[in-house]
Design a protein around this motif. Structure first.
Motif, short mmCIF file in Angstrom:
data_model
loop_
_atom_site.label_atom_id
_atom_site.label_comp_id
_atom_site.label_asym_id
_atom_site.label_seq_id
_atom_site.Cartn_x
_atom_site.Cartn_y
_atom_site.Cartn_z
N SER A 95 1.05 -1.18 -0.09
CA SER A 95 0.23 -0.53 0.23
C SER A 95 1.26 1.12 -0.30
O SER A 95 2.41 1.04 0.05
N GLY A 96 0.17 2.45 0.05
CA GLY A 96 0.68 3.32 -0.10
C GLY A 96 1.88 3.84 -1.48
O GLY A 96 0.68 3.63 -2.22
N ASP A 97 2.73 3.68 -1.36
CA ASP A 97 3.65 4.19 -2.76
C ASP A 97 4.03 3.04 -3.88
O ASP A 97 4.80 2.51 -3.15
N VAL A 98 2.70 2.44 -3.98
CA VAL A 98 2.64 1.52 -4.82
C VAL A 98 3.57 0.79 -5.74
O VAL A 98 4.49 -0.01 -6.52
N ALA A 99 3.47 2.03 -6.53
CA ALA A 99 4.09 2.36 -7.81
C ALA A 99 5.95 1.81 -7.51
O ALA A 99 7.19 0.84 -7.98
N ARG A 100 6.66 2.43 -6.47
CA ARG A 100 7.67 2.58 -6.13
C ARG A 100 8.60 1.46 -5.54
O ARG A 100 9.48 0.61 -5.32
N LYS A 101 7.31 0.34 -4.68
CA LYS A 101 7.35 -0.65 -3.60
C LYS A 101 7.29 -1.69 -4.73
O LYS A 101 8.06 -2.53 -4.71
N LEU A 102 6.72 -1.55 -5.89
CA LEU A 102 7.04 -2.34 -7.11
C LEU A 102 8.55 -2.43 -7.85
O LEU A 102 8.38 -3.19 -8.09
N THR A 103 8.59 -1.12 -8.17
CA THR A 103 9.83 -0.86 -8.76
C THR A 103 11.25 -0.99 -7.93
O THR A 103 11.72 -2.64 -8.51
N ASP A 104 10.75 -1.41 -7.02
CA ASP A 104 12.26 -1.72 -5.92
C ASP A 104 11.95 -3.69 -6.09
O ASP A 104 12.71 -3.85 -5.49
N ILE A 105 10.46 -4.59 -5.74
CA ILE A 105 10.34 -5.13 -5.62
C ILE A 105 10.80 -6.42 -7.01
O ILE A 105 11.58 -7.32 -7.21
N LYS A 106 10.75 -5.19 -7.69
CA LYS A 106 11.09 -5.50 -8.95
C LYS A 106 12.33 -5.72 -9.28
O LYS A 106 12.76 -7.06 -10.44
N ALA A 107 13.15 -5.15 -8.93
CA ALA A 107 15.18 -4.52 -8.77
C ALA A 107 15.58 -5.78 -8.00
O ALA A 107 16.84 -6.24 -8.05
N GLN A 108 14.52 -6.55 -7.13
CA GLN A 108 15.42 -7.52 -6.25
C GLN A 108 15.50 -9.10 -7.35
O GLN A 108 15.41 -9.41 -8.32
N ASP A 109 16.50 -9.90 -6.78
CA ASP A 109 16.71 -10.73 -6.94
C ASP A 109 15.45 -11.62 -7.16
O ASP A 109 14.84 -12.11 -6.07
N GLY A 110 15.15 -12.87 -8.05
CA GLY A 110 13.97 -14.12 -7.98
C GLY A 110 13.78 -13.92 -9.47
O GLY A 110 13.88 -13.56 -10.73
N GLY A 111 12.52 -14.35 -9.64
CA GLY A 111 11.70 -15.29 -10.85
C GLY A 111 10.78 -13.78 -10.58
O GLY A 111 10.71 -13.24 -10.58
#
Length: 182
Positions: A95-111
């Motif tokens: 929640s909150g700044d969802v765009a920033r949080k998703l950008t951070d999640i996309k930058a993490q290692d993983g599938g």
């Protein structure tokens, strides 16, 4: 970088709501393989609050259904500013700044991060430039009025480019798109 890939069952007239009412007559081995391929590179699910609530009520009670083990064990993010708790195994609210949080999640290692359903969330992701792939299993049926469409008439124009296309024996089209590079 991880990719967010959305997968939809969709009718010729753009309906994505209630596929349980019109989709199963077309489900066969080819479609099953396409659905499995949609999850093959993913280690995370992303969904909106409504879909999360529906799936969180269903999948924990049906672990032996096809894909049940995957749905229950995979990491899940739910986009919501109103949901107070995410009790389903491996779930987290964004929640909150969802765009920033998703950008951070996309930058993490993983599938990859898979989505299914959540048409409102997909439209938002496209507008924010966060969706990497839109996969559509287009069914040869016009469902008619009364059900939600992936892109309603008042939605702003979104240009996409075709990545791949396949026709199943059932007449279903397996189409993959990415946001067009401007």
């Amino acid at each position: 970088m991880r990719k967010i890939k959305s997968n939809f069952f969709i009718s010729l007239d753009g309906v994505v709501e209630s596929p349980d009412k019109w989709h199963f007559a077309y489900f066969d081995d080819e479609m099953g393989a396409a659905v499995a391929a949609g999850f093959a590179t993913a280690d995370t699910l992303l969904m909106g609050r409504v879909l999360y609530s529906e799936w969180a009520a269903y999948w924990p009670e049906h672990p032996d259904d096809p894909f049940g083990d995957v749905m229950n064990s995979i990491k899940k993010y739910v986009v919501s500013n109103s949901l107070q708790a995410a009790e389903w195994q491996n779930s987290e609210i964004i929640s909150g700044d969802v765009a920033r949080k998703l950008t951070d999640i996309k930058a993490q290692d993983g599938g990859d991060i898979a989505m299914s359903g959540s048409a409102t969330t997909v439209r938002w992701l496209l507008r924010e430039g966060l969706l990497d792939e839109l996969n559509l299993l287009v069914h040869p049926i016009a469902v008619g009025q009364g059900l939600a469409r992936l892109f309603p008439p008042d939605e702003a124009s979104i240009r996409l480019e075709l990545l791949s296309a396949q026709t199943f024996k059932s007449g279903v089209l397996n189409l993959s798109y990415a946001p067009a590079k401007d």
